[in-house]
Design an enzyme around this catalytic site. Structure first.
Site, mmCIF file in Angstrom:
data_model
loop_
_atom_site.group_PDB
_atom_site.id
_atom_site.type_symbol
_atom_site.label_atom_id
_atom_site.label_comp_id
_atom_site.label_asym_id
_atom_site.label_seq_id
_atom_site.Cartn_x
_atom_site.Cartn_y
_atom_site.Cartn_z
ATOM 1 N N SER A 254 0.380 -3.632 -3.511
ATOM 2 C CA SER A 254 -0.241 -4.382 -4.592
ATOM 3 C C SER A 254 -1.169 -3.500 -5.417
ATOM 4 O O SER A 254 -1.661 -2.472 -4.968
ATOM 5 C CB SER A 254 -1.049 -5.534 -4.004
ATOM 6 N N LYS A 255 -1.379 -3.977 -6.621
ATOM 7 C CA LYS A 255 -2.208 -3.271 -7.589
ATOM 8 C C LYS A 255 -3.636 -3.064 -7.082
ATOM 9 O O LYS A 255 -4.273 -2.058 -7.374
ATOM 10 C CB LYS A 255 -2.227 -4.123 -8.871
ATOM 11 N N ARG A 256 -4.114 -4.031 -6.339
ATOM 12 C CA ARG A 256 -5.500 -3.973 -5.856
ATOM 13 C C ARG A 256 -5.713 -2.861 -4.834
ATOM 14 O O ARG A 256 -6.765 -2.272 -4.751
ATOM 15 C CB ARG A 256 -5.919 -5.312 -5.238
#
Length: 483
Positions: A254-256
RNA sequence: GGCGCGUUCGUCUAGAGGCCCAGGACAUCUCCCUUUCAAGGAGAAGAUCAGGGGUUCGAAUCCCCUACGCGCUACCA
């Protein structure tokens, strides 16, 4: 089953081009081309709320950068277009209604509010959320009157409540789901656009996709897709579910928790071939065990039998290490060419061409070049005088050393190489009772402003006599002041 | 919760019944090289193959159970 081999990736244009898209593109393309088939790009943009208009171009740009351009797709041509789902809406509409006519699907007039209330009730009773099939058996009159009132409706699949659905996964073997576990999923939204499940089946059929190779997260919805193929009376393609790329905590990438944008990797100066090599190592391996290899090798050797079933952690450290290997394998000229897009416009390119080879062993990303080589292109960065002071010495030791070094360098004419001054340096060190290494360190700091730098000889030769002398002067002044 | 998919060194993986008291790569540590940092070379450490039951003369490899992880469970994809 058609004997043509056709594979596809079907990203959603919802943001930056995703590393997972590249991952799937790599294996889809390699397998398709290995078998002499076609690799197709289809854009799944049926979710207008998340649509990002620049995304399609960026996906294409990223695939081109990686050397993974599809054979067919938006802007690329092909006989199976259009390759953008919103341009195919009539097809989905027609298909959905065809299913209604055949009794495999039905109109659902439930409002979002009712659905939401239903979910809350179920949650309160600690039941799993699922549609209660409220509209599944509406009478002809009820449907007609709802339609007459132009009530909005979705179309839902009428899932059989008996039996099971099995499909063969090329990587994992047979997978079976009980039909009763499936809900009656929405196929067509009330805005007339299809949901992923309908669109993917319709498109894969009409685009004659032979192998559906996608991420593991789709396994649960595959029985639904298989059901659709059967209700439509179409051949079911072969499926292969690749492992899901993971964050270091093993959750889906994920981007996070990771850099998922291909743009980021490009900007950082990861080489596309390193990217491909690294991605190919995620869940797959070469039959001969080699770990540094290119796209052509993947294309030649790829088989689903060698794909791993567990999700690999995306490890930036390993990528960076591979990237370094690829950088080191570049010729000096190639390295300079590759570096060009990462250099500021005002930078002296002729000097950069000379600096590049010196940096080759030290670069892990092309984007590092500028920060590592600042002293070549501008004044020495500010540094404290005691950086010049040898381990067991004083500022005046440094000053004395610099005086003699200055004298030595001044006595030399251009052009100059380290052979000209190296022996002189060692004599100076001897005279001052310094280790040669200590004296070199004083010079290094004077010339580069840091104790960590590219090799001194080459650096000084690139800088030239005058520039070096002026830096030595500056250092001398500093050391004297501190004495 | 339900369903599904997984589980070999910290990480990526090799391994498809005996070649494995488990091999390689990255990371880590040590040494060599060396004017720094790297790069390169040589080593070291690191996995009771998730746990437990079977099957078998023999299991990381086959079967079952358990645990754990992940995914799905939206008018997202």
């Amino acid at each position: 089953m058609a004997d043509k081999v056709r594979l596809r990736i079907a990203p959603s244009p919802t943001g930056d081009p995703h590393v997972g898209t590249a991952y799937m593109a790599l294996f889809n393309r390699a397998f398709a081309h290995h078998r002499g088939g076609k690799f197709v790009l289809r854009i799944e943009d049926t979710d207008q709320t998340r649509y990002n208009p620049s995304s399609v171009q960026e996906i294409l740009d990223s695939l081109r950068w990686l050397g993974l351009l599809p054979d067919e797709g938006p802007g690329l041509g092909g006989d199976y277009g259009p390759y953008v789902q919103t341009e195919r809406r009539d097809l989905y509409l027609k298909s959905a209604h065809e299913l209604v006519e055949r009794g495999h699907a039905y109109r659902c007039f439930c409002t979002r509010e009712r659905l939401e209330a239903l979910r809350q009730e179920q949650a309160a009773r600690r039941e799993p959320p699922r549609y209660d099939r409220h509209c599944r058996d509406l009478s002809g009159e009820e449907i007609a009157s709802n339609l007459a009132e132009s009530k909005p409706y979705t179309i839902r699949l009428k899932v059989p409540d008996e039996g099971h659905t099995t499909f063969r996964d090329l990587i994992r073997g047979d997978i079976t789901f009980e039909n009763k576990e499936l809900q009656d999923p929405i196929l067509l939204k009330s805005d007339g656009l299809p949901v992923y499940h309908l669109a993917v089946v319709v498109d894969d059929h009409y685009m004659e996709i032979s192998h559906v190779v996608r991420a593991e997260e789709w396994i649960s919805s595959t029985p639904l897709h298989v059901m659709l193929y059967r209700f439509f009376g179409w051949d079911v393609p072969l499926f292969a579910h690749m492992p899901l790329l993971r964050n270091s905590d093993r959750s889906k990438i994920s981007k996070r928790k990771n850099n998922t944008s291909l743009k980021w990797y490009r900007e950082q100066g990861y080489l596309p071939e390193a990217m491909i090599n690294f991605l190919a190592l995620m869940g797959w391996s070469m039959p001969d065990g080699s770990e540094i290899f290119g796209y052509a090798d993947v294309e030649r050797e790829f088989t689903f039998e060698r794909v791993t079933t567990s999700g690999p952690v995306f490890d930036l450290v390993k990528l960076t290490s591979i990237n370094g290997k690829y950088i080191r394998a570049l010729s000096d000229d190639e390295l300079f060419e590759r570096l060009l897009p990462y250099l500021p416009e005002e930078m002296d390119k002729e000097r950069a061409r000379k600096v590049a080879p010196v940096l080759k062993d030290r670069l892990t990303r092309l984007g590092e070049f500028v920060e590592l080589t600042g002293f070549f292109f501008g004044p020495v960065p500010q540094y404290p005088a005691d950086l010049l002071v040898p381990k067991k010495g004083t500022p005046s030791d440094a000053a004395r050393a610099l005086e003699q070094v200055k004298g030595l360098l001044e006595s030399l004419k251009q052009p100059w190489t380290h052979e000209d001054w190296e022996s002189g340096m060692r004599v100076i060190a001897d005279n001052l009772g310094l280790k040669a290494g200590d004296l070199f360190m004083i010079l290094r700091v004077a010339v580069t402003g840091s104790k960590v730098s590219p090799p001194l000889y080459e650096s000084m030769e690139i800088l030239g006599r005058d520039e070096v002398l002026s830096r030595v002067d500056h250092a001398l002044e500093l050391a004297r002041k501190a004495s």
